[in-house]
Design an enzyme around this catalytic site. Sequence first.
Site, PDB file in Angstrom:
ATOM      1  N   HIS A   1       0.817  -1.222   0.000  1.00  0.00           N
ATOM      2  CA  HIS A   1       0.000   0.000   0.000  1.00  0.00           C
ATOM      3  C   HIS A   1       0.845   1.263   0.000  1.00  0.00           C
ATOM      4  O   HIS A   1       0.320   2.356  -0.200  1.00  0.00           O
ATOM      5  CB  HIS A   1      -0.926   0.001   1.223  1.00  0.00           C
ATOM      6  CG  HIS A   1      -1.990  -1.045   1.129  1.00  0.00           C
ATOM      7  ND1 HIS A   1      -3.293  -0.744   0.816  1.00  0.00           N
ATOM      8  CD2 HIS A   1      -1.942  -2.395   1.249  1.00  0.00           C
ATOM      9  CE1 HIS A   1      -4.004  -1.864   0.785  1.00  0.00           C
ATOM     10  NE2 HIS A   1      -3.211  -2.881   1.035  1.00  0.00           N
TER      11      HIS A   1
ATOM     12  N   ASP B   1       3.806   9.532  -0.782  1.00  0.00           N
ATOM     13  CA  ASP B   1       2.611   8.843  -0.299  1.00  0.00           C
ATOM     14  C   ASP B   1       2.263   7.743  -1.291  1.00  0.00           C
ATOM     15  O   ASP B   1       2.311   7.981  -2.505  1.00  0.00           O
ATOM     16  CB  ASP B   1       1.442   9.855  -0.222  1.00  0.00           C
ATOM     17  CG  ASP B   1       0.430   9.487   0.842  1.00  0.00           C
ATOM     18  OD1 ASP B   1       0.290   8.301   1.144  1.00  0.00           O
ATOM     19  OD2 ASP B   1      -0.245  10.409   1.366  1.00  0.00           O
TER      20      ASP B   1
END
Length: 470
Positions: A168, A377
Site C-alpha cells: 500500500h 505517499d
Amino acid sequence: MGDTGNMPAASLVIVANRLPVKRVEADEGSSWVTSPGGLVAALTPAMADYDDVAWLGWTGEDGASEEPFEHGGIHLVPVGLTGPERLLHYDGMSNGTLWPLYHDKVEPSEFHRHWYDGYGRINKRFADAAAASAGPGATVWVHDYQLQLVPGMLRAIRPDLKIGFFLHIPFPPPELFYQLPWRRTLTEGLLGADLVGFQTPEGANNFHRLALRLGLGSRRSKSALDVDGRTVQVKSFPIGIDNERYADMATSNAVIEAAQNLRAQLGNPHVVMLGVDRLDYTKGIDVRLRAFKELLADERLQASHVTMVQVAEPSRDRVDAYISLRERVEQMVGEINGDYGRVGFPVVHYIHQTRSFEELLALYRVADVMLITPFRDGMNLVAKEYVATRFDDTGALVLSEFAGAAHQLKDALVVNPYDIDAMKSTIEHAVGMGAEESRKRMKALRRSVKKHDAATWARSFLSSLAEQEA
Ligand code: G6P
C-alpha cells in the site's frame, strides 16, 4: 493445522497487519466495531464474490492471540503481539526501518538486527495462521510492508495456495533499498507470491529491477519474472475508494446540515482550507503550514478571509520521529494563531483527534480548498474522498506530485511540496480559483475517482491472480 475455531477452510484469506475491527469498551462490556474506511471498505465488494472469507490481523492491543470470531460475515482471526513483540515488529522494523526507507527517507531509517529478528518471528506467526485458515488451493492475499516475509514463508508450508501480495505504500528505487541489510531475504519473501502488486508503475518497476539486480529472478516480461521455475507477476493496481458511499452520503440531509453548522462555527469565512492526515512526517503538514504562514506574512492571503482546518489523526505516537513532528506542528499552529488570529477567531483550527465518518464528510463539504501535500505517499485516499463528495463540482484540490493519487488525479493543482514558492502560488491559485475552472477540473477529477474505485481495484488484483497459471 492450528486452532481456527469452527472455521470451515476459507476460500479467500486476507492477511493484514490490522483486523478490520476495533474493540470499544462500554458499561455492558466490550464489543467490536468495523473500522471506518480503510482496507475493509476497499475489499468488501470483492469479498462478496467468495463463500468463506477469513481475515487475519492484529487487534492493535498488546497481548496473546484471542479466539477467532465472526463479525460482519467475515471470520476474524486475531494474531496476538505482546508488548515487547510490538516494539520490535510494529514500532521498530515496520515503522522505524521500513516506513521511512520506503518514503524517500524523509526521516532517517534505523537498522537493528533485533528488530528484524522480531519482524521475522511475527511474520512467521502470520504465515502459520494463514496456512491453518486456508482451504485447499485457496487464495491468500497478503497486505503491506509489515508482512513482506509472509508470502515466502507461506509458500514453503502450503505450495498449493495462490498467493498475492499488495504493497500500500511506495516501493523505493533499488539504489535506496540496497541499504537494507536484509534486502535479499525481504525480496525473497515477496517473491514467494504469484502476484506482487504496487500502487504505481514506478513501484512495480523498482521491484522488478531490484529482483533482477539481486539475481533472484530472470526477466520474463516487463511485468513478470521467472523465479525458481515459477512466474511472478509484478504489476501496478492503483487503489480507490467506495465512490458511491461518499457521493451518496455527501448529498444526505445530515451531512448538508452538519456542513452548514460547521461553516457558521468557523465564522463563515470566505474560504476554508482543509488538511486531513494521520499525523505523519511523510504528509507534509509542516510545509503546508509554513506556506500558509508566509502567504499571510506577505499579505497575499488575509486572515479575515481564509481559515484553515487541519485534522491530524494521532498515529504511532510511541515512535520518536512522530513525537517530534507533533511538537513541530503544534508549535507552528501556535505561532500562526499568535501572529494572525483574533480572540474567538483562530486562523488555523488544529484537531489532533480521529473524526467520525460523518464529521469528515461535513469537513470535505465545507472545504473550498483541500491541501494534500505529502513528500511521498503510496496513494492518498483522502484526495479521492474529497473529490467524491464534490457533487456540485465546486472546490479545489492541491495535490503533491509525490502522492500516488497524482497519477489518476491529473486535473488537480499538482505541486512539488519541496518547492515552497510553488506551494505558495498554488495555494493562492486554489484560493482564488473561479467557478468555471473549478467546475471543469472537478468534473474530470470526479470521473477519474469513479473509474478507479475500490471494487475495480480489488477485483482486478484478484482476477490477475486467478488467471495466473499454476
Ligand atoms: C498506511 C499503511 C497501513 C497502515 C495505516 C495506518 O496506510 O499503508 O498499512 O495500517 O497507514 O497506520 P497504522 O500504523 O496505525 O496501522
